[in-house]
Design a protein around this motif. Sequence first.
Motif, PDB file in Angstrom:
ATOM      1  N   PHE A 188       0.806  -1.219   0.000  1.00  6.76           N
ATOM      2  CA  PHE A 188       0.000   0.000   0.000  1.00  6.76           C
ATOM      3  C   PHE A 188       0.840   1.271   0.000  1.00  6.76           C
ATOM      4  CE2 PHE A 188      -3.603  -2.571   2.004  1.00  6.76           C
ATOM      5  CZ  PHE A 188      -4.251  -2.693   0.787  1.00  6.76           C
ATOM      6  N   ASN A 189       2.071   1.168   0.458  1.00  9.72           N
ATOM      7  CA  ASN A 189       2.924   2.364   0.529  1.00  9.72           C
ATOM      8  C   ASN A 189       4.360   1.973   0.231  1.00  9.72           C
ATOM      9  OD1 ASN A 189       4.284   4.745   1.115  1.00  9.72           O
ATOM     10  ND2 ASN A 189       3.022   5.209   2.906  1.00  9.72           N
ATOM     11  N   MET A 190       4.745   2.098  -1.027  1.00 11.04           N
ATOM     12  CA  MET A 190       6.090   1.712  -1.453  1.00 11.04           C
ATOM     13  C   MET A 190       7.089   2.855  -1.299  1.00 11.04           C
ATOM     14  SD  MET A 190       5.763  -1.484  -2.441  1.00 11.04           S
ATOM     15  CE  MET A 190       7.153  -1.861  -3.519  1.00 11.04           C
ATOM     16  N   ASP A 191       6.647   3.987  -0.769  1.00  4.69           N
ATOM     17  CA  ASP A 191       7.521   5.159  -0.659  1.00  4.69           C
ATOM     18  C   ASP A 191       8.212   5.277   0.694  1.00  4.69           C
ATOM     19  OD1 ASP A 191       6.868   6.009  -3.250  1.00  4.69           O
ATOM     20  OD2 ASP A 191       5.076   7.050  -2.533  1.00  4.69           O
ATOM     21  N   HIS A 192       7.728   4.566   1.700  1.00  6.87           N
ATOM     22  CA  HIS A 192       8.310   4.658   3.048  1.00  6.87           C
ATOM     23  C   HIS A 192       8.535   3.253   3.604  1.00  6.87           C
ATOM     24  CE1 HIS A 192       6.080   8.468   2.419  1.00  6.87           C
ATOM     25  NE2 HIS A 192       7.128   9.003   3.001  1.00  6.87           N
ATOM     26  N   LEU A 193       9.175   2.410   2.815  1.00 11.09           N
ATOM     27  CA  LEU A 193       9.311   1.003   3.174  1.00 11.09           C
ATOM     28  C   LEU A 193      10.101   0.787   4.456  1.00 11.09           C
ATOM     29  CD1 LEU A 193      10.012  -0.518  -0.379  1.00 11.09           C
ATOM     30  CD2 LEU A 193       7.870  -0.517   0.904  1.00 11.09           C
ATOM     31  N   ILE A 194      11.208   1.527   4.625  1.00 12.82           N
ATOM     32  CA  ILE A 194      12.071   1.319   5.790  1.00 12.82           C
ATOM     33  C   ILE A 194      11.336   1.670   7.082  1.00 12.82           C
ATOM     34  CG2 ILE A 194      14.192   2.085   6.934  1.00 12.82           C
ATOM     35  CD1 ILE A 194      15.416   2.423   4.148  1.00 12.82           C
TER      36      ILE A 194
END
Length: 413
Positions: free
Chosen positions: A374-380
């Motif tokens: 759902f959110n590949m921009d804040h994976l870490i």
Amino acid sequence: MREKMDKPNPSLNENTTRQKYLGDRGMLIFLVFLSAFAPLSTDLYLPALPTMTTYFNVPEYLTNLTLILFFIFFSLGILIWGPLSDKYGRRPVLLVGITGYAIASLLCAISGNIYQLIFFRVLQAIGGGSASAVATAIVKDLYKERKREKTLALVQSMVIIIPAVAPVIGALLLTFTSWRGVFIIQGILGIIILLCSIAFQETLENRGTGNILHTLGRLGVVLKNPRFTSLLVIFSLTNIAGLAFISSSSYIYQNDFGVSSQVYSYFFAFNALAMLIGPLIYIKLSNHFKRFSIINLCFGSMVLSGLAVVLVGQLSPWIFALALFPATIASSCSRPPSAYLMLAQQPDDAGSASSLMGSFATIMGSLGMIIISFNMDHLILIIGGLYIILGLLSGILWLAATSSPLLNNIKES
């Protein structure tokens, strides 16, 4: 009512202690490969995910469905194969399931589009579920008490060697073949394990005699055991964070940190090293500390490691890998005692118990992959946050379960 069981087959008595064709060491290696079907089917092609997305010219979420749906149907397959192995035996289930896995793997290799690949991955998952469903049940068939716990730890530790080297092998394969070659390798591995299944001698002595629906209904009987089910939920939760990392690891290292697929495989192997030494650490610690204390330490380590990932994980790939290292060790260290405790709560229906353990772990892992998609921009940040939240939740539930009067028999196991 508990279904009637056939009388023990005298011809099986020696098979439960020694395998005529596989031998003791061969049996151990066989158990390792059976237990490793999920990583064999996923980690080997993780380095190819970005390439496959480009090849099919599809959004990342469609490519990720080859992972997510695999784990969902893998877990459903486990639920079916486990009870069937209690009725028909471990060997017949393996022969049918692994044959299906090998055929589906080769079909994946000739997929013409992403939708065909997703469909064949589903078939591959259903067949591969037979291996995970039966592996733990075979351990319970063969070993008792402390020997069972040590065998579980040893098998799980050896299993981690496979995901440690699988991405490296996958990355090497991509240097002289396409992603299709990776699935051909999976098909060949399936055929090899099928040959081992033919050599495998049955370990189940007492078989159920009810019809298939009654046999599958044993899953419900096992779930009605509050001690087993409470532990099942508690120890399955951390798989959400673990599989969330595995499914996003190639994107974190290759897209966020900008490393090559080959370098990514080295970082993945470093993380797998933590998974490898976790069970070995447990074996050493269990000689001096109670398993309950070790489990408490594991949940606490997950929380602290998750916090480190959130605070400094974005600085560099090595800092991220080092911050995640303790959480991975803690997660793998808790697996041998958790598996032992769950099996100890359920003396009968080993196949059903084993299938529920594998299925719940896989379902939770699939949930982690869905969350990360759902959110590949804040994976870490998401990975770190999941370890913090789930480490705390699992720890609280664990303390509540072991102090509850209803569940106090867990301490006696």
